[in-house]
Design an enzyme around this catalytic site. Structure first.
Site, PDB file in Angstrom:
ATOM      1  N   MET A 178       0.850  -1.212   0.000  1.00 30.93           N
ATOM      2  CA  MET A 178       0.000   0.000   0.000  1.00 30.93           C
ATOM      3  C   MET A 178       0.871   1.242   0.000  1.00 30.93           C
ATOM      4  O   MET A 178       0.585   2.249   0.652  1.00 30.93           O
ATOM      5  CB  MET A 178      -0.960  -0.047   1.193  1.00 30.93           C
ATOM      6  CG  MET A 178      -2.026  -1.139   1.028  1.00 30.93           C
ATOM      7  SD  MET A 178      -3.156  -1.339   2.421  1.00 30.93           S
ATOM      8  CE  MET A 178      -4.184   0.107   2.246  1.00 30.93           C
ATOM      9  N   HIS A 212      -0.429   2.107   5.029  1.00 28.05           N
ATOM     10  CA  HIS A 212       0.985   2.499   5.133  1.00 28.05           C
ATOM     11  C   HIS A 212       1.632   2.286   3.783  1.00 28.05           C
ATOM     12  O   HIS A 212       1.665   1.142   3.310  1.00 28.05           O
ATOM     13  CB  HIS A 212       1.666   1.626   6.208  1.00 28.05           C
ATOM     14  CG  HIS A 212       3.134   1.764   6.272  1.00 28.05           C
ATOM     15  ND1 HIS A 212       3.760   2.809   6.914  1.00 28.05           N
ATOM     16  CD2 HIS A 212       4.114   1.011   5.740  1.00 28.05           C
ATOM     17  CE1 HIS A 212       5.070   2.672   6.789  1.00 28.05           C
ATOM     18  NE2 HIS A 212       5.312   1.589   6.098  1.00 28.05           N
ATOM     19  N   GLU A 261       8.770   9.078   7.233  1.00 27.11           N
ATOM     20  CA  GLU A 261      10.230   9.318   7.255  1.00 27.11           C
ATOM     21  C   GLU A 261      10.654  10.544   6.434  1.00 27.11           C
ATOM     22  O   GLU A 261      11.565  10.498   5.614  1.00 27.11           O
ATOM     23  CB  GLU A 261      10.962   8.060   6.763  1.00 27.11           C
ATOM     24  CG  GLU A 261      10.664   6.836   7.591  1.00 27.11           C
ATOM     25  CD  GLU A 261      11.369   5.571   7.116  1.00 27.11           C
ATOM     26  OE1 GLU A 261      12.303   5.653   6.300  1.00 27.11           O
ATOM     27  OE2 GLU A 261      10.954   4.480   7.531  1.00 27.11           O
ATOM     28  N   GLU A 366       5.755  -0.143  14.157  1.00 22.71           N
ATOM     29  CA  GLU A 366       6.581  -1.146  13.470  1.00 22.71           C
ATOM     30  C   GLU A 366       7.531  -1.848  14.447  1.00 22.71           C
ATOM     31  O   GLU A 366       8.678  -2.074  14.181  1.00 22.71           O
ATOM     32  CB  GLU A 366       7.394  -0.491  12.344  1.00 22.71           C
ATOM     33  CG  GLU A 366       6.545   0.260  11.335  1.00 22.71           C
ATOM     34  CD  GLU A 366       7.355   0.904  10.231  1.00 22.71           C
ATOM     35  OE1 GLU A 366       8.525   0.510  10.034  1.00 22.71           O
ATOM     36  OE2 GLU A 366       6.833   1.799   9.539  1.00 22.71           O
ATOM     37  N   TRP A 413       6.231  -5.550  13.698  1.00 24.35           N
ATOM     38  CA  TRP A 413       6.599  -5.562  12.288  1.00 24.35           C
ATOM     39  C   TRP A 413       7.083  -6.933  11.821  1.00 24.35           C
ATOM     40  O   TRP A 413       8.224  -7.143  11.457  1.00 24.35           O
ATOM     41  CB  TRP A 413       7.651  -4.492  11.979  1.00 24.35           C
ATOM     42  CG  TRP A 413       7.680  -4.058  10.547  1.00 24.35           C
ATOM     43  CD1 TRP A 413       8.657  -4.322   9.620  1.00 24.35           C
ATOM     44  CD2 TRP A 413       6.691  -3.293   9.840  1.00 24.35           C
ATOM     45  NE1 TRP A 413       8.343  -3.761   8.408  1.00 24.35           N
ATOM     46  CE2 TRP A 413       7.140  -3.130   8.506  1.00 24.35           C
ATOM     47  CE3 TRP A 413       5.474  -2.718  10.204  1.00 24.35           C
ATOM     48  CZ2 TRP A 413       6.412  -2.418   7.542  1.00 24.35           C
ATOM     49  CZ3 TRP A 413       4.745  -2.007   9.257  1.00 24.35           C
ATOM     50  CH2 TRP A 413       5.207  -1.864   7.948  1.00 24.35           C
TER      51      TRP A 413
HETATM   52  O1  G3I Z   1       7.455  -9.782  -3.199  1.00 23.42           O
HETATM   53  C1  G3I Z   1       8.211  -9.200  -4.252  1.00 23.42           C
HETATM   54  C2  G3I Z   1       8.764 -10.299  -5.164  1.00 23.42           C
HETATM   55  O2  G3I Z   1       7.664 -10.952  -5.814  1.00 23.42           O
HETATM   56  C3  G3I Z   1       9.693  -9.660  -6.198  1.00 23.42           C
HETATM   57  O3  G3I Z   1      10.274 -10.685  -6.989  1.00 23.42           O
HETATM   58  C4  G3I Z   1      10.777  -8.876  -5.467  1.00 23.42           C
HETATM   59  C5  G3I Z   1      11.740  -8.205  -6.410  1.00 23.42           C
HETATM   60  O4  G3I Z   1      11.082  -7.123  -7.013  1.00 23.42           O
HETATM   61  O5  G3I Z   1      10.162  -7.833  -4.671  1.00 23.42           O
HETATM   62  C6  G3I Z   1       9.356  -8.403  -3.660  1.00 23.42           C
HETATM   63  O6  G3I Z   1       8.782  -7.329  -2.947  1.00 23.42           O
HETATM   64  C7  G3I Z   1       9.677  -6.707  -2.032  1.00 23.42           C
HETATM   65  C8  G3I Z   1       9.003  -6.780  -0.648  1.00 23.42           C
HETATM   66  O7  G3I Z   1       9.734  -6.031   0.316  1.00 23.42           O
HETATM   67  C9  G3I Z   1       8.875  -8.203  -0.162  1.00 23.42           C
HETATM   68  O8  G3I Z   1      10.150  -8.761   0.026  1.00 23.42           O
HETATM   69  C10 G3I Z   1       9.816  -5.262  -2.441  1.00 23.42           C
HETATM   70  O9  G3I Z   1      10.539  -5.215  -3.659  1.00 23.42           O
HETATM   71  C11 G3I Z   1      10.561  -4.506  -1.357  1.00 23.42           C
HETATM   72  O10 G3I Z   1      10.610  -3.119  -1.681  1.00 23.42           O
HETATM   73  C12 G3I Z   1       9.823  -4.645  -0.035  1.00 23.42           C
HETATM   74  O11 G3I Z   1      10.582  -4.005   0.992  1.00 23.42           O
HETATM   75  C13 G3I Z   1       9.791  -3.498   2.068  1.00 23.42           C
HETATM   76  C14 G3I Z   1      10.295  -2.094   2.358  1.00 23.42           C
HETATM   77  O12 G3I Z   1       9.627  -1.541   3.509  1.00 23.42           O
HETATM   78  C15 G3I Z   1      10.047  -1.181   1.177  1.00 23.42           C
HETATM   79  O13 G3I Z   1       8.662  -1.105   0.917  1.00 23.42           O
HETATM   80  C16 G3I Z   1       9.970  -4.393   3.298  1.00 23.42           C
HETATM   81  O14 G3I Z   1       9.350  -5.645   3.058  1.00 23.42           O
HETATM   82  C17 G3I Z   1       9.338  -3.726   4.503  1.00 23.42           C
HETATM   83  O15 G3I Z   1       9.610  -4.479   5.688  1.00 23.42           O
HETATM   84  C18 G3I Z   1       9.892  -2.315   4.685  1.00 23.42           C
HETATM   85  O16 G3I Z   1       9.211  -1.739   5.761  1.00 23.42           O
HETATM   86  C19 G3I Z   1       9.661  -0.415   6.089  1.00 23.42           C
HETATM   87  C20 G3I Z   1       8.442   0.398   6.449  1.00 23.42           C
HETATM   88  O17 G3I Z   1       7.565   0.437   5.340  1.00 23.42           O
HETATM   89  C21 G3I Z   1       8.850   1.787   6.874  1.00 23.42           C
HETATM   90  N1  G3I Z   1       9.781   1.719   8.018  1.00 23.42           N
HETATM   91  C22 G3I Z   1      10.974   0.936   7.713  1.00 23.42           C
HETATM   92  C23 G3I Z   1      10.587  -0.468   7.314  1.00 23.42           C
HETATM   93  C24 G3I Z   1      11.818  -1.307   7.021  1.00 23.42           C
HETATM   94  O18 G3I Z   1      12.484  -0.797   5.910  1.00 23.42           O
END
Ligand code: G3I
Length: 453
Positions: A178, A212, A261, A366, A413
């Site tokens: 989201m 979020h 952030e 988180e 988180w």
């Molecule tokens: O699931 C897809 C996969 O199908 C695909 O092959 C791969 C490569 O593109 O991407 C995968 O999605 C990734 C997802 O994490 C699941 O692993 C996204 O690219 C990646 O951007 C995403 O990262 C998330 C990150 O925020 C950026 O959105 C993290 O899971 C998530 O834990 C992290 O959370 C953030 C909070 O939103 C804000 N505070 C910090 C926190 C940690 O960075």
């Protein structure tokens, strides 16, 4: 003189030479006394029976030595046999398992503690007995929502992930689907499929949904980062994105992190020079909150950031943003990515105090608690698990102590340790959450509950 006699005449000289040699050898040779050999063993739990301990003598040394076991269950020492010893521990308790190694220089001991809790399955891995508490977090937290994160793929897969969200948690946050880079992949082309799956799961299961995050420099699609239009066109595009998204989920998404952030970590914590600031000006935050407010007046609007507890100066900068937004902002999202050994309770309390004093609601948004921040552990030891439990208790106690009017939710988180973003982010093993890799409750789960008492 016969050869025979001649031999006896020179024999004393020969003996004298040997004895001198010997004396020289005796004077030249350093006799090294035997040293003790350090006992060393490794232990693991049988993969087929959690009440069977596998013991492997890893002692190495030169010369003769004997190895004997004390399994901590009383009785005489047991001579070590070649290979792995299999020992049953059927009764609850704490046992001291010792390997005693003896040689001419004396004995050494290697000792490890074994904890057995049959309600937690038998021998506790690395002395960490899982929680056997049957209390349900969302039921025990009577005055605020208890949250966790999810993904469309995990919702579609169902199983223990969704079972646990439905049974234990009262609010969910999309871990990443989201955010703008997922919902708005190209100009004029929204993709709400994953977001819809998450929101519908919440709505269909009576679980609150926290949105979020609408604006985050780390989840901005490339076409926005490299926007080719004018600043005015950029601002109109952002307004359309926020209005479209918040309107879509009006009445379904109870709250949004409108901006995430926005503050730099550097001295003075200026606003990050994101594309939003560059093209919309320093008041981009207020504009985004206004558009979200206009789209859904009933939705709770948050500003969300990290290091709110660990950095008093960043905390102060965050509260300046809150103050500048006035009634446009309903709440503070403090991410709470912390460790078992910090930040301090007083700094965590300061986040709560500053939020409450401004009449705003607080979302610990988180929470994860690193048990291995310095990468000095290869397994989660009982000590670290219990320290992590104490920190969960501390955080929950602080949150639970704020006034009812300022409460909203405490979101963890991640569900299972092995799913935590921290593992990739820091590049080493850690166990930051309340469930182990097999969805077993850890002592941290008990810590959460104790924080509610
Ligand atoms: O699931 C897809 C996969 O199908 C695909 O092959 C791969 C490569 O593109 O991407 C995968 O999605 C990734 C997802 O994490 C699941 O692993 C996204 O690219 C990646 O951007 C995403 O990262 C998330 C990150 O925020 C950026 O959105 C993290 O899971 C998530 O834990 C992290 O959370 C953030 C909070 O939103 C804000 N505070 C910090 C926190 C940690 O960075």
């Amino acid at each position: 003189m016969t050869k025979f006699l001649r031999f006896f005449k020179i024999l004393p000289l020969f003996l004298l030479f040997i004895s001198c040699e010997k004396e020289e050898e005796a004077e030249g040779v350093i006799v090294i006394p035997p040293t003790k050999i350090q006992a060393k063993f490794e232990m693991s739990i049988s993969s087929t029976d959690q009440n069977v301990l596998l013991l492997d003598n890893k002692t190495t040394g030169t010369g003769d030595f004997t190895s004997e076991w004390d399994f901590g269950q009383g009785g005489s020492l047991v001579l070590d046999q070649p290979g792995i010893e299999e020992v049953r521990f059927d009764n609850d308790g704490t046992y001291s398992v010792r390997l005693i190694v003896t040689n001419a220089a004396g004995l050494t001991v290697d000792e490890k503690t074994v904890i057995v809790d049959n309600t937690a399955g038998g021998i506790c891995p690395n002395g960490v007995c899982g929680s056997t508490n049957s209390a349900i977090l969302k039921d025990a937290a009577t005055t605020f929502l208890v949250g966790n994160i999810t993904r469309a793929s995990r919702i579609n897969a169902g199983g223990q992930h969704t079972d646990l969200l439905k049974s234990t948690f009262s609010t969910i946050t999309s871990e990443y689907e989201m955010k703008m880079d997922q919902m708005y992949p190209s100009e004029g082309n929204y993709n709400f499929s994953a977001a819809d799956a998450i929101v519908n799961f919440g709505v269909n299961n009576g679980i609150n949904v926290h949105g979020h995050a609408l604006i985050w420099h780390n989840a901005t699609p490339d076409w926005v980062e490299n926007y080719s239009g004018t600043d005015a066109e950029f601002e109109a595009m952002v307004k359309d994105y926020i209005t479209t998204t918040v309107t879509r989920y009006k009445g379904k998404v109870a709250s949004w992190d409108v901006v995430n952030e926005a503050l730099e970590d550097g001295s003075g914590h200026p606003l990050r020079n994101s594309v939003f600031r560059q093209k919309m000006g320093d008041d981009y935050i207020k504009k985004c909150f206004q558009w979200a407010r206009d789209a859904d007046p009933d939705c709770l609007l948050f500003y969300n950031d990290y290091n709110m507890a660990s950095s008093p100066t960043k905390r102060a900068a965050m509260f300046n943003i809150v103050d500048s937004l006035g009634d446009l902002i309903d709440g503070v999202g403090a991410q709470m990515h912390i460790s078992y050994n910090g930040p301090s309770a007083s700094n965590i309390q300061a986040v709560a105090d500053g939020t409450v004093s401004r009449g705003k609601i607080l979302h610990f948004s988180e929470l994860d608690i690193r048990a291995n921040p310095n990468n000095d552990q290869t397994v989660l030891t009982g000590d670290r698990a219990n320290a992590q439990k104490a920190k969960f208790k501390e955080v929950v106690k602080i949150y639970n102590s704020i006034p009812l009017d300022n409460k909203y939710a405490l979101t963890v988180w991640g569900v299972r340790d092995n799913e935590s973003w921290l593992l990739n982010f820091w590049g080493h093993i850690d166990w930051p959450l309340m469930y182990d890799d097999n969805y077993n409750k850890k002592p941290a789960y008990d810590g959460f509950l104790e924080g509610l008492e």
